[in-house]
Design a protein around this motif. Structure first.
Motif, mmCIF file in Angstrom:
data_model
loop_
_atom_site.group_PDB
_atom_site.id
_atom_site.type_symbol
_atom_site.label_atom_id
_atom_site.label_comp_id
_atom_site.label_asym_id
_atom_site.label_seq_id
_atom_site.Cartn_x
_atom_site.Cartn_y
_atom_site.Cartn_z
ATOM 1 N N LEU A 198 5.205 15.999 11.113
ATOM 2 C CA LEU A 198 5.995 14.827 11.493
ATOM 3 C C LEU A 198 7.477 15.176 11.572
ATOM 4 O O LEU A 198 8.176 14.769 12.504
ATOM 5 C CB LEU A 198 5.771 13.692 10.504
ATOM 6 C CG LEU A 198 4.431 12.978 10.592
ATOM 7 C CD1 LEU A 198 4.255 12.026 9.412
ATOM 8 C CD2 LEU A 198 4.308 12.217 11.896
ATOM 9 N N SER A 199 7.957 15.927 10.614
ATOM 10 C CA SER A 199 9.361 16.321 10.595
ATOM 11 C C SER A 199 9.715 17.173 11.810
ATOM 12 O O SER A 199 10.730 16.950 12.469
ATOM 13 C CB SER A 199 9.655 17.099 9.313
ATOM 14 O OG SER A 199 10.981 17.552 9.306
ATOM 15 N N ASN B 287 0.851 -1.184 0.000
ATOM 16 C CA ASN B 287 0.000 0.000 0.000
ATOM 17 C C ASN B 287 0.881 1.226 0.000
ATOM 18 O O ASN B 287 1.830 1.316 0.775
ATOM 19 C CB ASN B 287 -0.904 0.033 1.236
ATOM 20 C CG ASN B 287 -1.942 -1.059 1.201
ATOM 21 O OD1 ASN B 287 -2.454 -1.405 0.140
ATOM 22 N ND2 ASN B 287 -2.244 -1.622 2.348
ATOM 23 N N LEU B 288 0.595 2.154 -0.845
ATOM 24 C CA LEU B 288 1.322 3.408 -0.901
ATOM 25 C C LEU B 288 0.539 4.431 -0.104
ATOM 26 O O LEU B 288 -0.668 4.564 -0.277
ATOM 27 C CB LEU B 288 1.466 3.870 -2.357
ATOM 28 C CG LEU B 288 2.195 5.185 -2.543
ATOM 29 C CD1 LEU B 288 3.668 5.016 -2.166
ATOM 30 C CD2 LEU B 288 2.070 5.647 -3.973
ATOM 31 N N ILE B 289 1.227 5.118 0.772
ATOM 32 C CA ILE B 289 0.593 6.157 1.575
ATOM 33 C C ILE B 289 1.180 7.492 1.144
ATOM 34 O O ILE B 289 2.394 7.667 1.141
ATOM 35 C CB ILE B 289 0.832 5.930 3.078
ATOM 36 C CG1 ILE B 289 0.215 4.600 3.494
ATOM 37 C CG2 ILE B 289 0.276 7.082 3.890
ATOM 38 C CD1 ILE B 289 0.550 4.194 4.906
ATOM 39 N N VAL B 290 0.336 8.402 0.757
ATOM 40 C CA VAL B 290 0.761 9.727 0.350
ATOM 41 C C VAL B 290 0.457 10.680 1.494
ATOM 42 O O VAL B 290 -0.661 10.717 2.000
ATOM 43 C CB VAL B 290 0.031 10.171 -0.941
ATOM 44 C CG1 VAL B 290 0.456 11.569 -1.337
ATOM 45 C CG2 VAL B 290 0.294 9.180 -2.051
ATOM 46 N N ILE B 291 1.462 11.433 1.893
ATOM 47 C CA ILE B 291 1.306 12.368 3.008
ATOM 48 C C ILE B 291 1.357 13.785 2.443
ATOM 49 O O ILE B 291 2.275 14.123 1.695
ATOM 50 C CB ILE B 291 2.423 12.173 4.047
ATOM 51 C CG1 ILE B 291 2.397 10.745 4.595
ATOM 52 C CG2 ILE B 291 2.297 13.179 5.173
ATOM 53 C CD1 ILE B 291 3.547 10.422 5.521
ATOM 54 N N ASP B 292 0.403 14.590 2.840
ATOM 55 C CA ASP B 292 0.392 15.974 2.376
ATOM 56 C C ASP B 292 1.529 16.748 3.053
ATOM 57 O O ASP B 292 2.090 16.321 4.044
ATOM 58 C CB ASP B 292 -0.968 16.622 2.659
ATOM 59 C CG ASP B 292 -1.266 16.667 4.136
ATOM 60 O OD1 ASP B 292 -0.994 17.704 4.766
ATOM 61 O OD2 ASP B 292 -1.755 15.645 4.672
ATOM 62 N N ARG B 293 1.853 17.900 2.490
ATOM 63 C CA ARG B 293 2.982 18.693 2.996
ATOM 64 C C ARG B 293 2.790 19.122 4.450
ATOM 65 O O ARG B 293 3.742 19.122 5.218
ATOM 66 C CB ARG B 293 3.197 19.925 2.127
ATOM 67 C CG ARG B 293 3.764 19.616 0.777
ATOM 68 C CD ARG B 293 3.956 20.909 -0.014
ATOM 69 N NE ARG B 293 4.183 20.629 -1.396
ATOM 70 C CZ ARG B 293 5.388 20.609 -1.955
ATOM 71 N NH1 ARG B 293 6.442 20.854 -1.235
ATOM 72 N NH2 ARG B 293 5.520 20.348 -3.235
ATOM 73 N N VAL B 294 1.594 19.492 4.821
ATOM 74 C CA VAL B 294 1.337 19.946 6.191
ATOM 75 C C VAL B 294 1.625 18.816 7.185
ATOM 76 O O VAL B 294 2.315 19.010 8.182
ATOM 77 C CB VAL B 294 -0.114 20.457 6.344
ATOM 78 C CG1 VAL B 294 -0.438 20.764 7.791
ATOM 79 C CG2 VAL B 294 -0.336 21.689 5.478
#
Length: 125
Positions: A52-53, A40-47
């Motif tokens: 997380l960063s 499964n590919l999970i795409v994370i938005d920039r926000v």
């Protein structure tokens, strides 16, 4: 593609505010290593990625503080220059720094779990 797959692709494109062609172009730009069997590919938005960063940096900062607090304890214990009360005081200080990490760790864990459990309603397999 089956009719169901086409319908899912169209629904996903609609939810994302894209045309079906734009969706396919975007998917074709993905690195081949990210497309695997059953994965499964999970795409994370920039926000979310920035949150997380930022939390990971905070977590790393607290971790470094705790390790730095342990270093003098180890040094003085090796040199036999520290008595029990000094060791306990330093351990309490280190324990407090580690405890300060807990909210960040918990927030990061919750965010990661939320990301991994998210699916687009009606699009999932």
């Amino acid at each position: 593609m089956s009719e169901d797959e086409v319908a899912r692709a169209k629904a996903l494109a609609r939810i994302l505010g894209m045309t079906l062609s734009d969706l396919i172009r975007t998917l074709l730009q993905m690195p081949t290593s990210s497309v695997g069997e059953g994965g499964n590919l999970i795409v994370i938005d920039r926000v979310t990625a920035l949150k997380l960063s930022r939390e990971m940096r905070r977590w790393g900062h607290h971790y470094n503080q705790a390790v730095h607090a342990l270093n003098p304890i180890a040094y003085y214990l090796r040199a036999n220059d520290m008595d029990t009360s000094d060791v306990l005081e330093e351990l309490d200080r280190t324990s407090a720094r580690l405890a300060a990490m807990q909210p960040g760790i918990e927030a990061l864990r919750c965010e990661a779990e939320a990301i991994s459990e998210r699916s687009i309603a009606g699009i999932g397999r």
